[in-house]
Design a protein around this motif. Structure first.
Motif, PDB file in Angstrom:
ATOM      1  N   GLY A 161       0.855  -1.186   0.000  1.00  0.00           N
ATOM      2  CA  GLY A 161       0.000   0.000   0.000  1.00  0.00           C
ATOM      3  C   GLY A 161       0.877   1.217   0.000  1.00  0.00           C
ATOM      4  N   TRP A 162       0.341   2.353  -0.356  1.00  0.00           N
ATOM      5  CA  TRP A 162       1.122   3.576  -0.401  1.00  0.00           C
ATOM      6  C   TRP A 162       0.695   4.478   0.736  1.00  0.00           C
ATOM      7  N   ALA A 163       1.649   4.888   1.607  1.00  0.00           N
ATOM      8  CA  ALA A 163       1.347   5.873   2.636  1.00  0.00           C
ATOM      9  C   ALA A 163       1.742   7.217   2.052  1.00  0.00           C
ATOM     10  N   VAL A 164       0.797   8.094   1.785  1.00  0.00           N
ATOM     11  CA  VAL A 164       1.039   9.287   0.997  1.00  0.00           C
ATOM     12  C   VAL A 164       1.101  10.512   1.883  1.00  0.00           C
ATOM     13  N   ALA A 165       2.186  11.256   1.772  1.00  0.00           N
ATOM     14  CA  ALA A 165       2.302  12.508   2.485  1.00  0.00           C
ATOM     15  C   ALA A 165       1.599  13.593   1.682  1.00  0.00           C
ATOM     16  N   PRO A 166       1.135  14.667   2.324  1.00  0.00           N
ATOM     17  CA  PRO A 166       0.517  15.766   1.607  1.00  0.00           C
ATOM     18  C   PRO A 166       1.465  16.269   0.549  1.00  0.00           C
TER      19      PRO A 166
ATOM     20  N   LEU B 199       6.434  -3.084   7.265  1.00  0.00           N
ATOM     21  CA  LEU B 199       6.040  -1.688   7.440  1.00  0.00           C
ATOM     22  C   LEU B 199       6.430  -0.860   6.218  1.00  0.00           C
ATOM     23  N   ASP B 200       7.603  -1.148   5.669  1.00  0.00           N
ATOM     24  CA  ASP B 200       8.031  -0.422   4.473  1.00  0.00           C
ATOM     25  C   ASP B 200       7.047  -0.620   3.323  1.00  0.00           C
TER      26      ASP B 200
END
Length: 324
Positions: free
Chosen positions: A15-20, A185-186
């Motif tokens: 999955g992608w954890a996306v920062a603003p 986690l990565d």
């Protein structure tokens, strides 16, 4: 030794954890996590437990190394003591040997006494033999004790070596489990980065502070370079780093490449990870933020903007560090 069972590694969906991100910084949309897989919070909880166990095992390992050093010193001391006593007894043994030979030549034990055979009237030779025998007996008792101490010291060294090996095995197993959960986690915290101006792409991987900082810095892709600026709309090379770290809770970093280089820990070029800081020039006059695959993000110079570039395009690479 406690067994680490609660933190067994499990596979997770990507999955992608996306920062603003700014309008100029395209970021991949996040994928929905598999509801049957561990969540990021669950993995972090497991990671905390594993890190705690690994830390305990590391300290136990450190203790066994100290104990092993002491045991080896004790073994050496015991061996030296036994050897010294053997050397001390050698002259007495030699003297007794000479007297025994002389006694044999002179006709047997009676020659050591006067003709009366009275033990109270020992000859000088008999008296000497008696003294030498008593001295040698005392030394032999000490030698026997020293040899016993040496054997016990050798056994103690072997025992501590086995304990150290067992703890090291457990420690390595705990570290492997930590690394496995970190990999999971990565996968949950991966951002695709692309620079439409240079056409270069990279992946920001990781859930640690440096990777989070890199995502914040990437959100400023396309922002203009302004000398001595540290955001939020314009930056110089070190100003981009200082601003991005402040956004993830690490405020007050020095706005100067030379001072930043002295922080954290140095990283070999072959071990670069997302969020590591890379420096250029013998005087460290420029720096950037490593992303992945030989790409880094930086605010280059007047008239340019924050962009992604290739490390291979620089011939003045000077080093890297990681500030966590």
């Amino acid at each position: 030794m406690s067994t680490i069972t609660a933190a067994a590694a499990a596979s997770v969906a990507l999955g992608w954890a996306v920062a603003p991100a700014a309008a100029t910084a395209p970021v991949a949309a996040p994928r929905l996590a598999d509801p049957g897989r561990p969540s990021e919070s669950e993995l972090r909880e497991r990671l905390d437990a594993l890190n705690t166990e690994a830390e305990r095992l590391t300290e136990r390992y450190n203790k066994t190394r100290v104990e092993l050093d002491k045991a080896r010193r004790a073994e050496r001391d015991a061996a030296r003591a036994a050897a010294a006593l053997q050397d001390q007894a050698a002259p007495a043994r030699a003297e007794l040997g000479k007297l025994a030979a002389a006694n044999y030549i002179s006709g047997g034990p009676d020659a050591l006494f006067f003709s009366t055979g009275d033990a109270k009237t020992l000859s000088a030779s008999a008296y000497l033999v008696q003294n030498q025998t008593a001295t040698l007996g005392r030394l032999q008792t000490q030698i026997n004790r020293a040899n016993l101490a040496q054997r016990e010291a050798v056994a103690r060294t072997a025992q501590v070596q086995r304990a150290a090996a067992q703890v090291e095995t457990a420690r390595n197993a705990a570290k492997a489990k930590v690394e496995e959960v970190e990999k999971q986690l990565d996968k949950l915290t991966t951002t695709k980065a692309k620079d439409p101006r240079t056409g270069l792409s990279a992946t920001i991987k990781g859930s640690g502070l440096p990777a989070k900082m890199a995502r914040k810095a990437y959100s400023k892709l396309g922002s203009p370079y302004v000398w001595a600026a540290a955001g939020p709309k314009s930056f110089d090379c070190s100003g981009l780093v200082v601003w991005a770290y402040a956004q993830v809770g690490k405020k007050g970093l020095p706005h100067y490449t030379g001072a930043l280089y002295e922080l954290g820990r140095k990283v070999d070029r072959s071990e670069l990870r997302s969020g590591d800081l890379v420096y250029f020039g013998g005087d460290l006059h420029h720096m950037g933020i490593y992303l992945s695959d030989g790409k880094y993000l930086h605010a280059p110079q007047t008239g340019d903007v924050v962009k992604i570039s290739k490390l291979s395009d620089r011939s003045d690479y000077a080093g890297a560090n990681r500030i966590s």
